[in-house]
Write a protein that holds these residues in place. Structure first.
Motif: not given
Length: 288
Positions: A80-81, A127-128, A134-139
């Motif tokens: 997933x992304x 890469x995924x 990066x999504x975790x950092x944003x979350x």
């Protein structure tokens, strides 16, 4: 570290090798530590340190309660992304968490053509795997904005040290990309990463990210060749780009497509981070 004479209570989520090293440091300073584990067979080492253990599945999150410090070492899901694991866990929290130290990856920067970069480099994960980080950092940033928690992100390259040497790869005869085509890679010793995580909890600036590496990058070819020499294994065959593309797995090839050199000035200045193992030679000399 004088600030650790009376460390706050700490919760460690995803307590593997680095988490255990952090727990040991906190317990030696007299801190109260609780670790979240999924596998009860891994509780012995933590309980031997005097840490408390919770057996929980982070994908079935529970409210953790109030914690001055949270160390999040749990990886994202394998596909997933987005990091649905971290996002789900954060949404389940009802208590007060003062500070989060999150271990991300330097892969969030993507390919930088071998340039020296610092934390001001725009994120462009290729890469995924890196996009999930990066999504975790944003979350975490979104969650901090609504809760008032301080979040500190550590962007980490390859981790090496006892139990992490690439011995299986070397024994399998997997080649390396020849030196003139090999990308730059960065690394950090596991002990230095654990030290940096504690420093981040004590001194990190909320909302800041820190590159955590030894500050002495070399090429991937250099790393594998020197490890082979140290452990008395045959040096890996050096192949051209075309041959490497044919023989490497997709996961291995993804690392060949990124080249960067990490500056660690911010970690030095704001955290007081000084790598004990300032280069690969020091890490190899320290023992197996």
């Amino acid at each position: 570290m004088n600030e650790l004479l009376s460390p706050p209570r700490a919760l460690i989520a995803g307590c593997g090798d680095i988490g255990l090293r952090v727990a040991r440091r906190l317990r030696e300073a007299g801190g109260e530590v609780t670790a979240i584990l999924r596998d009860p067979q891994k509780r012995g080492a933590l309980e031997g340190l005097g840490a408390q253990v919770r057996i929980e599945d982070l994908d079935r999150p529970q409210d953790a309660g109030d914690w001055p410090w949270l160390f999040w070492f749990a990886p994202p899901p394998g596909d997933g992304e987005t990091d649905t694991r971290l996002r789900g866990w954060l949404s389940a929290q009802r208590g007060s968490i003062g500070r989060v130290v999150y271990v991300s990856t330097s892969g969030v920067y993507g390919d930088c053509d071998g340039r020296w970069i610092d934390e001001r480099e725009p994120l462009k994960p290729q890469s995924a795997r890196a996009r999930r980080r990066a999504d975790a950092e944003a979350a975490l940033a979104q969650w901090a904005a609504t809760t008032g928690a301080a979040t500190v992100v550590l962007r980490v390259p390859g981790i090496y040290g006892p139990g992490r040497w690439p011995l299986q790869r070397l024994r399998s005869g997997m080649p390396v990309l020849r030196a003139e085509e090999s990308p730059y890679s960065n690394r950090v010793h596991a002990e230095d990463l654990a030290s940096a995580a504690v420093l981040a909890a004590v001194r990190g600036v909320g909302g800041h990210a820190y590159n955590i590496a030894d500050g002495s990058p070399t090429t991937m070819a250099d790393y594998f060749t020197r490890c082979a020499r140290h452990f008395g294994l045959p040096e890996p065959e050096a192949v051209c780009l075309e041959e490497a593309r044919r023989r490497f797995t997709p996961a291995m090839w993804s690392f060949m497509e990124e080249s960067k050199r990490l500056r660690i000035d911010r970690a030095r200045e704001e955290l007081g981070f000084v790598p004990r193992y300032a280069d690969l030679a020091a890490g190899l000399a320290a023992g197996d």
